[in-house]
Design a protein around this motif. Structure first.
Motif, PDB file in Angstrom:
ATOM      1  N   ASN A 268       0.824  -1.207   0.000  1.00 54.38           N
ATOM      2  CA  ASN A 268       0.000   0.000   0.000  1.00 54.38           C
ATOM      3  C   ASN A 268       0.861   1.261   0.000  1.00 54.38           C
ATOM      4  O   ASN A 268       0.535   2.262  -0.645  1.00 54.38           O
ATOM      5  CB  ASN A 268      -0.940   0.009   1.207  1.00 54.38           C
ATOM      6  CG  ASN A 268      -2.349  -0.388   0.821  1.00 54.38           C
ATOM      7  OD1 ASN A 268      -2.764  -0.195  -0.320  1.00 54.38           O
ATOM      8  ND2 ASN A 268      -3.090  -0.935   1.760  1.00 54.38           N
ATOM      9  N   GLN A 269       1.965   1.209   0.737  1.00 50.14           N
ATOM     10  CA  GLN A 269       2.889   2.341   0.759  1.00 50.14           C
ATOM     11  C   GLN A 269       3.516   2.534  -0.624  1.00 50.14           C
ATOM     12  O   GLN A 269       3.705   3.665  -1.086  1.00 50.14           O
ATOM     13  CB  GLN A 269       3.976   2.111   1.811  1.00 50.14           C
ATOM     14  CG  GLN A 269       4.948   3.263   1.961  1.00 50.14           C
ATOM     15  CD  GLN A 269       6.049   2.946   2.963  1.00 50.14           C
ATOM     16  OE1 GLN A 269       6.136   1.829   3.489  1.00 50.14           O
ATOM     17  NE2 GLN A 269       6.914   3.920   3.228  1.00 50.14           N
TER      18      GLN A 269
ATOM     19  N   GLU B 144       1.059   4.361  -2.899  1.00 54.11           N
ATOM     20  CA  GLU B 144       0.896   5.788  -2.624  1.00 54.11           C
ATOM     21  C   GLU B 144       2.150   6.605  -2.937  1.00 54.11           C
ATOM     22  O   GLU B 144       2.046   7.701  -3.494  1.00 54.11           O
ATOM     23  CB  GLU B 144       0.500   5.999  -1.161  1.00 54.11           C
ATOM     24  CG  GLU B 144      -0.966   5.817  -0.889  1.00 54.11           C
ATOM     25  CD  GLU B 144      -1.830   6.796  -1.685  1.00 54.11           C
ATOM     26  OE1 GLU B 144      -1.521   7.996  -1.682  1.00 54.11           O
ATOM     27  OE2 GLU B 144      -2.796   6.347  -2.325  1.00 54.11           O
TER      28      GLU B 144
ATOM     29  N   HIS C   6      -5.685   0.112  -4.718  1.00 51.29           N
ATOM     30  CA  HIS C   6      -5.695  -0.155  -3.280  1.00 51.29           C
ATOM     31  C   HIS C   6      -6.631  -1.319  -2.949  1.00 51.29           C
ATOM     32  O   HIS C   6      -6.354  -2.106  -2.043  1.00 51.29           O
ATOM     33  CB  HIS C   6      -6.119   1.096  -2.517  1.00 51.29           C
ATOM     34  CG  HIS C   6      -5.009   2.071  -2.284  1.00 51.29           C
ATOM     35  ND1 HIS C   6      -3.890   1.753  -1.543  1.00 51.29           N
ATOM     36  CD2 HIS C   6      -4.837   3.363  -2.695  1.00 51.29           C
ATOM     37  CE1 HIS C   6      -3.077   2.794  -1.491  1.00 51.29           C
ATOM     38  NE2 HIS C   6      -3.619   3.783  -2.193  1.00 51.29           N
TER      39      HIS C   6
ATOM     40  N   VAL D 257      -4.868  -4.557  -3.529  1.00 51.67           N
ATOM     41  CA  VAL D 257      -3.926  -4.820  -2.436  1.00 51.67           C
ATOM     42  C   VAL D 257      -4.671  -5.292  -1.194  1.00 51.67           C
ATOM     43  O   VAL D 257      -4.220  -6.215  -0.494  1.00 51.67           O
ATOM     44  CB  VAL D 257      -3.102  -3.553  -2.126  1.00 51.67           C
ATOM     45  CG1 VAL D 257      -2.228  -3.762  -0.893  1.00 51.67           C
ATOM     46  CG2 VAL D 257      -2.234  -3.183  -3.330  1.00 51.67           C
ATOM     47  N   ALA D 258      -5.833  -4.689  -0.918  1.00 44.82           N
ATOM     48  CA  ALA D 258      -6.618  -5.087   0.257  1.00 44.82           C
ATOM     49  C   ALA D 258      -7.099  -6.533   0.144  1.00 44.82           C
ATOM     50  O   ALA D 258      -7.100  -7.274   1.134  1.00 44.82           O
ATOM     51  CB  ALA D 258      -7.798  -4.139   0.432  1.00 44.82           C
TER      52      ALA D 258
END
Length: 275
Positions: free
Chosen positions: A4-5, A8, A28, A31-32
């Motif tokens: 997630n980093q 972003e 995102h 990724v979740a």
């Protein structure tokens, strides 16, 4: 680095610059869903584990549509490609797509469309200062006549409607490359102006969370007796394109697709050949 980093701080500025917020959200989201499979936050190094990715996608396919799973696969591989280009993983994972079933698009008949518009006109809940029936009649008429996606229509500003011409800005359209000007009927242009909330920049203002717009439309669809799987604003767009094609019109042009074979392929996802 947490995945997630990575999205972003690296992927978003390098690959999603000036893209829609929805594009960021979908990455995102992928990724979740991977985090749920791993039962921990995924890191960039996890993208090299092809067997893990395959197992994850296989598990997702048991609960979600093939198109959803393919979108998540594409998102994860796009992240992997940038991580590989920057030397953060040693190689690109090999995870080919699964076959996608080709569905025949389903359009609403004229009788069904009549029921839908009647249910919209009878909507009792106000939308901000605008009576619900006025708002929904204006929105559905605008979608029906423009052939545009709901996101682009809701992003239109009050100055974009001049006379009967509505300009849909490139920034709000899929691809974000070209403005599009559509000619509305006088009746629809008048409805839209009547449904404009005073002192609001948006042409049609939705005062609640954007996701609730889909929920509210789902309620109208149910009251019209048209509920079913995968029934949303895209069904209305596809219905409009299908009736354009049935009348001998140019469905790809109506949908705002590019000319040529690509536009015809894209239109095939919308046009119901049974109309």
């Amino acid at each position: 680095m947490l995945l997630n980093q990575f999205v972003e701080t690296i992927y978003r500025p390098l690959r999603l610059r000036q893209r829609s917020a929805n594009s960021v959200r979908l990455h995102h989201q992928a990724v979740a869903r991977l985090a749920e499979h791993l039962e921990r936050p995924p890191v960039v190094a996890d993208l090299v584990d092809e067997l893990m990715l395959a197992a994850h996608l296989e598990s997702r396919a048991e609960r979600r549509s093939p198109w959803t799973v393919e979108r998540e696969r594409s998102s994860l591989l796009a992240l992997a490609r940038l991580a590989w280009e920057r030397g953060m993983i040693p190689r690109l994972p090999v995870c080919p797509p699964a076959p996608l079933p080709l569905r025949t698009p389903t359009a609403w008949t004229l009788d069904e469309l009549g029921r839908l518009f009647a249910a919209a006109a009878a909507e009792p809940r106000p939308v901000g200062p605008i009576p619900g029936g006025e708002f929904w009649s204006a929105l559905l008429s605008l979608l029906w006549e423009s052939g545009e996606r709901i996101g682009a229509v809701m992003a239109a500003e009050v100055g974009s409607l001049r006379g009967r011409e509505l300009t849909i800005r490139a920034e709000s359209r899929k691809g974000r490359r070209h403005d599009r000007v559509v000619a509305l009927s006088q009746a629809t242009a008048d409805r839209v102006r009547a449904a404009h909330a005073p002192h609001r920049l948006e042409l049609l203002w939705w005062p609640w969370a954007r996701a609730s717009l889909w929920d509210a439309f789902g309620g109208i669809v149910r009251r019209a007796g048209l509920a079913g799987p995968r029934v949303g604003f895209q069904r209305l767009r596809g219905s409009a394109a299908s009736w354009i094609a049935a009348g001998g019109g140019d469905a790809p042009a109506f949908l705002g697709h590019a000319a040529g074979s690509g536009g015809k392929v894209a239109a095939a996802w919308y046009v119901d050949p049974r109309m």
